[in-house]
Write an enzyme that holds these catalytic residues in place. Sequence first.
Site, PDB file in Angstrom:
ATOM      1  N   GLY A  54       0.825  -1.215   0.000  1.00 32.51           N
ATOM      2  CA  GLY A  54       0.000   0.000   0.000  1.00 32.51           C
ATOM      3  C   GLY A  54       0.860   1.266   0.000  1.00 32.51           C
ATOM      4  N   GLU A 110       3.027  -8.126  -1.509  1.00 29.68           N
ATOM      5  CA  GLU A 110       1.831  -8.761  -0.943  1.00 29.68           C
ATOM      6  C   GLU A 110       1.797 -10.264  -1.162  1.00 29.68           C
ATOM      7  OE1 GLU A 110       1.856  -5.985  -2.801  1.00 29.68           O
ATOM      8  OE2 GLU A 110       0.395  -4.515  -2.069  1.00 29.68           O
TER       9      GLU A 110
HETATM   10  N1  CO8 Z   1       2.279  -3.740   8.942  1.00 31.70           N
HETATM   11  C1  CO8 Z   1       2.449  -3.748  10.287  1.00 31.70           C
HETATM   12  N2  CO8 Z   1       3.669  -3.677  10.881  1.00 31.70           N
HETATM   13  C2  CO8 Z   1       4.752  -3.574  10.084  1.00 31.70           C
HETATM   14  C3  CO8 Z   1       4.637  -3.537   8.677  1.00 31.70           C
HETATM   15  C4  CO8 Z   1       3.331  -3.631   8.106  1.00 31.70           C
HETATM   16  N3  CO8 Z   1       3.115  -3.580   6.770  1.00 31.70           N
HETATM   17  N4  CO8 Z   1       5.880  -3.444   8.155  1.00 31.70           N
HETATM   18  C5  CO8 Z   1       6.732  -3.397   9.203  1.00 31.70           C
HETATM   19  N5  CO8 Z   1       6.064  -3.478  10.374  1.00 31.70           N
HETATM   20  C6  CO8 Z   1       6.610  -3.456  11.728  1.00 31.70           C
HETATM   21  C7  CO8 Z   1       7.348  -4.745  12.069  1.00 31.70           C
HETATM   22  O1  CO8 Z   1       6.430  -5.746  12.505  1.00 31.70           O
HETATM   23  C8  CO8 Z   1       8.276  -4.287  13.163  1.00 31.70           C
HETATM   24  O2  CO8 Z   1       7.539  -4.168  14.371  1.00 31.70           O
HETATM   25  P1  CO8 Z   1       8.211  -4.672  15.772  1.00 31.70           P
HETATM   26  O3  CO8 Z   1       9.380  -3.745  15.974  1.00 31.70           O
HETATM   27  O4  CO8 Z   1       7.128  -4.493  16.760  1.00 31.70           O
HETATM   28  O5  CO8 Z   1       8.645  -6.081  15.540  1.00 31.70           O
HETATM   29  C9  CO8 Z   1       8.636  -2.877  12.727  1.00 31.70           C
HETATM   30  O6  CO8 Z   1       7.636  -2.467  11.812  1.00 31.70           O
HETATM   31  C10 CO8 Z   1       9.983  -2.797  12.025  1.00 31.70           C
HETATM   32  O7  CO8 Z   1       9.960  -3.728  10.975  1.00 31.70           O
HETATM   33  P2  CO8 Z   1      11.073  -4.863  10.778  1.00 31.70           P
HETATM   34  O8  CO8 Z   1      11.683  -5.236  12.100  1.00 31.70           O
HETATM   35  O9  CO8 Z   1      10.486  -5.970   9.986  1.00 31.70           O
HETATM   36  O10 CO8 Z   1      12.142  -4.043   9.929  1.00 31.70           O
HETATM   37  P3  CO8 Z   1      13.203  -4.629   8.897  1.00 31.70           P
HETATM   38  O11 CO8 Z   1      14.088  -3.494   8.558  1.00 31.70           O
HETATM   39  O12 CO8 Z   1      13.833  -5.881   9.436  1.00 31.70           O
HETATM   40  O13 CO8 Z   1      12.338  -5.072   7.612  1.00 31.70           O
HETATM   41  C11 CO8 Z   1      10.669  -4.748   5.909  1.00 31.70           C
HETATM   42  C12 CO8 Z   1      11.688  -4.100   6.850  1.00 31.70           C
HETATM   43  C13 CO8 Z   1      11.392  -5.592   4.870  1.00 31.70           C
HETATM   44  C14 CO8 Z   1       9.944  -3.611   5.206  1.00 31.70           C
HETATM   45  C15 CO8 Z   1       9.702  -5.639   6.707  1.00 31.70           C
HETATM   46  O14 CO8 Z   1       9.207  -4.899   7.819  1.00 31.70           O
HETATM   47  C16 CO8 Z   1       8.505  -6.108   5.920  1.00 31.70           C
HETATM   48  O15 CO8 Z   1       8.624  -7.011   5.119  1.00 31.70           O
HETATM   49  N6  CO8 Z   1       7.300  -5.482   6.143  1.00 31.70           N
HETATM   50  C17 CO8 Z   1       6.093  -5.880   5.517  1.00 31.70           C
HETATM   51  C18 CO8 Z   1       6.029  -5.399   4.092  1.00 31.70           C
HETATM   52  C19 CO8 Z   1       4.774  -5.875   3.408  1.00 31.70           C
HETATM   53  O16 CO8 Z   1       4.513  -7.054   3.288  1.00 31.70           O
HETATM   54  N7  CO8 Z   1       3.940  -4.928   2.938  1.00 31.70           N
HETATM   55  C20 CO8 Z   1       2.720  -5.224   2.260  1.00 31.70           C
HETATM   56  C21 CO8 Z   1       1.585  -5.261   3.216  1.00 31.70           C
HETATM   57  S1  CO8 Z   1       0.055  -5.778   2.474  1.00 31.70           S
HETATM   58  C22 CO8 Z   1      -0.487  -4.385   1.653  1.00 31.70           C
HETATM   59  O17 CO8 Z   1       0.110  -3.348   1.670  1.00 31.70           O
HETATM   60  C23 CO8 Z   1      -1.790  -4.527   0.913  1.00 31.70           C
HETATM   61  C24 CO8 Z   1      -2.219  -3.187   0.354  1.00 31.70           C
HETATM   62  C25 CO8 Z   1      -3.652  -3.222  -0.026  1.00 31.70           C
HETATM   63  C26 CO8 Z   1      -4.477  -2.076   0.414  1.00 31.70           C
HETATM   64  C27 CO8 Z   1      -3.865  -0.885   1.048  1.00 31.70           C
HETATM   65  C28 CO8 Z   1      -4.604  -0.425   2.247  1.00 31.70           C
HETATM   66  C29 CO8 Z   1      -3.878   0.589   3.088  1.00 31.70           C
END
Ligand code: CO8
Length: 259
Positions: free
Chosen positions: A110, A133
């Site tokens: 997103g 995603e």
């Molecule tokens: N949602 C919720 N929490 C998140 C998200 C997310 N998308 N991304 C990161 N966080 C949180 C992590 O859980 C973590 O929290 P905590 O410290 O409590 O463990 C914190 O942010 C820091 O993240 P990381 O420790 O994972 O940081 P890294 O540097 O190791 O990794 C990444 C960074 C690679 C970006 C990794 O966080 C990741 O893969 N995040 C998810 C990315 C993803 O899959 N995005 C797609 C989500 S689905 C989507 O967007 C569908 C869209 C459709 C409609 C849109 C509506 C708004």
Amino acid sequence: MTEYNCIKTYQAADGVGAIQLNRPDVLNALSLQTMRELVSAFEAYDADEAQRCIVIHGNSKAFAAGADITEMANASAIDMLKRDQFARWERIRKIKTPIIAAVSGFALGGGCELTMICDMIVASETARFGQPEIKIGVMPGAGGTQRLTRAIGKARAMEMVLTGRMISAAEAYEAGLVNRIAPAAVYLEEAIALAREVAAMPPLAARLAKEAVLKSFDTSIEGGLEFERKNFYMLFASEDAREGMGAFVAKRKAQWQGK
Ligand code: CO8
């Protein structure tokens, strides 16, 4: 002044309203509340004639890492349907004021889709764009399959959507997704400078030109040309058109009224 919890708004420059996504602990994940606040901030700027361009940005590590996965993890299809979150995206799509995304770090899911609903993108050298995603069992839902494909073509979009691979700022620039790349220390200043350039243009012409460019995505060439022509003619009813052409002929600087 509206109080927000997930974003901040501020005046970045004369005529340039800014929005900062402000959930750094979760890489600015786009929760439902964040989207509600974003729509409110965008619409408030759009209703204010003094704001002639909008800049949206995150922080150095993330523009936004996508929808908030914790809010979707246990949601059923019917929960998602009832949330009707894409109605908010439609409202952002209808914002008439030009919008520039300033992107540093992650713009994923997103978050990538949010950059693409903006009109231009200024990327930091550290920017990473992706539609990951598929890695969590779903697919893009806020325009990723459509806007990304139109921006960078089928081959590259298909690869990003099917593998979840991120692309670098350099790849995004080369593919035509972003307007320019700036060093990490100054990407936001660059975006604001570009916004100031837009803000210095006659606002009615900017709005109608934005509308006509966007029209090209959902119409035939013939329909689009007709639409463009009507907007073009309409601007001849504006005082700014008289002023702009008069100033050119008189060799002086034009003063825009937005009328
Ligand atoms: N949602 C919720 N929490 C998140 C998200 C997310 N998308 N991304 C990161 N966080 C949180 C992590 O859980 C973590 O929290 P905590 O410290 O409590 O463990 C914190 O942010 C820091 O993240 P990381 O420790 O994972 O940081 P890294 O540097 O190791 O990794 C990444 C960074 C690679 C970006 C990794 O966080 C990741 O893969 N995040 C998810 C990315 C993803 O899959 N995005 C797609 C989500 S689905 C989507 O967007 C569908 C869209 C459709 C409609 C849109 C509506 C708004």
